[in-house]
Enzyme design. Structure first.
Site, PDB file in Angstrom:
ATOM      1  N   GLY A   1       0.783  -1.017   0.007  1.00  0.00           N
ATOM      2  CA  GLY A   1      -0.025  -0.048   0.089  1.00  0.00           C
ATOM      3  C   GLY A   1       0.803   1.419  -0.095  1.00  0.00           C
TER       4      GLY A   1
ATOM      5  N   GLN B   1       2.931  10.080   1.359  1.00  0.00           N
ATOM      6  CA  GLN B   1       4.140   9.226   1.476  1.00  0.00           C
ATOM      7  C   GLN B   1       5.097   9.694   0.294  1.00  0.00           C
ATOM      8  OE1 GLN B   1       2.389   5.247   2.228  1.00  0.00           O
ATOM      9  NE2 GLN B   1       4.265   5.223   3.204  1.00  0.00           N
TER      10      GLN B   1
ATOM     11  N   CYS C   1       6.153  -0.134   7.172  1.00  0.00           N
ATOM     12  CA  CYS C   1       5.689   0.996   6.611  1.00  0.00           C
ATOM     13  C   CYS C   1       6.826   1.279   5.663  1.00  0.00           C
ATOM     14  CB  CYS C   1       5.388   2.169   7.361  1.00  0.00           C
ATOM     15  SG  CYS C   1       4.733   3.613   6.452  1.00  0.00           S
ATOM     16  N   LEU C   2       6.647   1.775   4.427  1.00  0.00           N
ATOM     17  CA  LEU C   2       7.741   2.210   3.413  1.00  0.00           C
ATOM     18  C   LEU C   2       8.446   3.405   3.851  1.00  0.00           C
ATOM     19  CD1 LEU C   2       6.181   1.297   0.168  1.00  0.00           C
ATOM     20  CD2 LEU C   2       7.800  -0.021   1.174  1.00  0.00           C
TER      21      LEU C   2
ATOM     22  N   HIS D   1      -4.473   1.306   7.804  1.00  0.00           N
ATOM     23  CA  HIS D   1      -3.010   1.776   7.734  1.00  0.00           C
ATOM     24  C   HIS D   1      -2.664   3.057   6.600  1.00  0.00           C
ATOM     25  CE1 HIS D   1       1.839   1.288   8.160  1.00  0.00           C
ATOM     26  NE2 HIS D   1       1.532   1.985   6.906  1.00  0.00           N
ATOM     27  N   GLU D   2      -3.181   2.739   5.569  1.00  0.00           N
ATOM     28  CA  GLU D   2      -2.956   3.848   4.455  1.00  0.00           C
ATOM     29  C   GLU D   2      -4.016   5.071   4.776  1.00  0.00           C
ATOM     30  OE1 GLU D   2      -0.544   3.555   2.721  1.00  0.00           O
ATOM     31  OE2 GLU D   2      -0.187   1.441   3.094  1.00  0.00           O
TER      32      GLU D   2
ATOM     33  N   HIS E   1      -2.434   7.417   7.208  1.00  0.00           N
ATOM     34  CA  HIS E   1      -1.541   8.358   6.722  1.00  0.00           C
ATOM     35  C   HIS E   1      -2.279   9.664   5.998  1.00  0.00           C
ATOM     36  CE1 HIS E   1       2.296   6.373   6.319  1.00  0.00           C
ATOM     37  NE2 HIS E   1       1.751   5.196   5.806  1.00  0.00           N
TER      38      HIS E   1
HETATM   39 ZN   LIG Z   1       2.775   3.217   5.780  1.00  0.00          ZN
END
Ligand SMILES: [Zn+2]
Length: 163
Positions: free
Chosen positions: A49, A54, A91-92, A133-134, A137
């Site tokens: 995701g 991000q 998480c990226l 999670h997304e 963000h």
């Molecule tokens: Zn993330």
């Protein structure tokens, strides 16, 4: 059309990750381009995701693929949550840590698709976790804010990676 380009993924500490993202008002060429570039960037980074903040774009846009095909969510809203489960997350934008986070095990989400149609998604398990999670963000929230435990990620060398 130009070639797809990979976007730079911001890491924790960047202020854009802490902003509340703005709703998308118009689905134009620029937004379609963003969706495409975000998907390419997510796949290239081996993520499941990616949210627009991000990649430095403070808009309510998310791409997700947990192995069931690409989902593009514009202005997503969770309208129902059920159950709870503790699961491991990464998480990226937090490349060095993983942690256990308590999330609803089932969510229902409304979103707009790329054609402008309002859609409805029922998500269980990994997809439910990913949606939560997304969407966090988009409100400037990172999983490290909610994690019950945080552990440094094992450093892997290419030889350690087993596909
Ligand atoms: Zn993330």
């Amino acid at each position: 059309m130009a070639n797809n380009k990979l976007l730079k993924i911001l890491v924790a500490g960047d202020p854009v990750l802490r902003q509340v993202a703005k709703p998308v008002e118009r689905i134009d060429k620029k937004l379609l381009r963003l969706l495409k570039d975000m998907a390419e960037t997510m796949y290239a980074a081996d993520g499941v995701g990616l949210a627009a903040p991000q990649v430095g774009v403070s808009k309510r846009v998310v791409v997700i693929d947990v192995g069931e095909g690409l989902l593009e969510l514009i202005n997503p809203v969770i309208v129902k949550k059920e159950g709870s489960a503790l699961g491991s997350e990464g998480c990226l934008s937090v490349p060095d840590y993983e942690g256990e986070v308590e999330r609803a095990s089932y969510v229902e989400c409304e979103f707009t698709d790329r054609s402008g149609k309002r859609m409805f998604l029922q998500a269980h398990e990994l997809l439910a976790v990913c949606v939560q999670h997304e969407l966090d963000h988009l409100d400037g929230i990172l999983f490290i804010d909610k994690a019950a435990t945080l552990t440094p990620k094992q450093k892997t060398t290419p030889a350690d990676v087993v596909k």
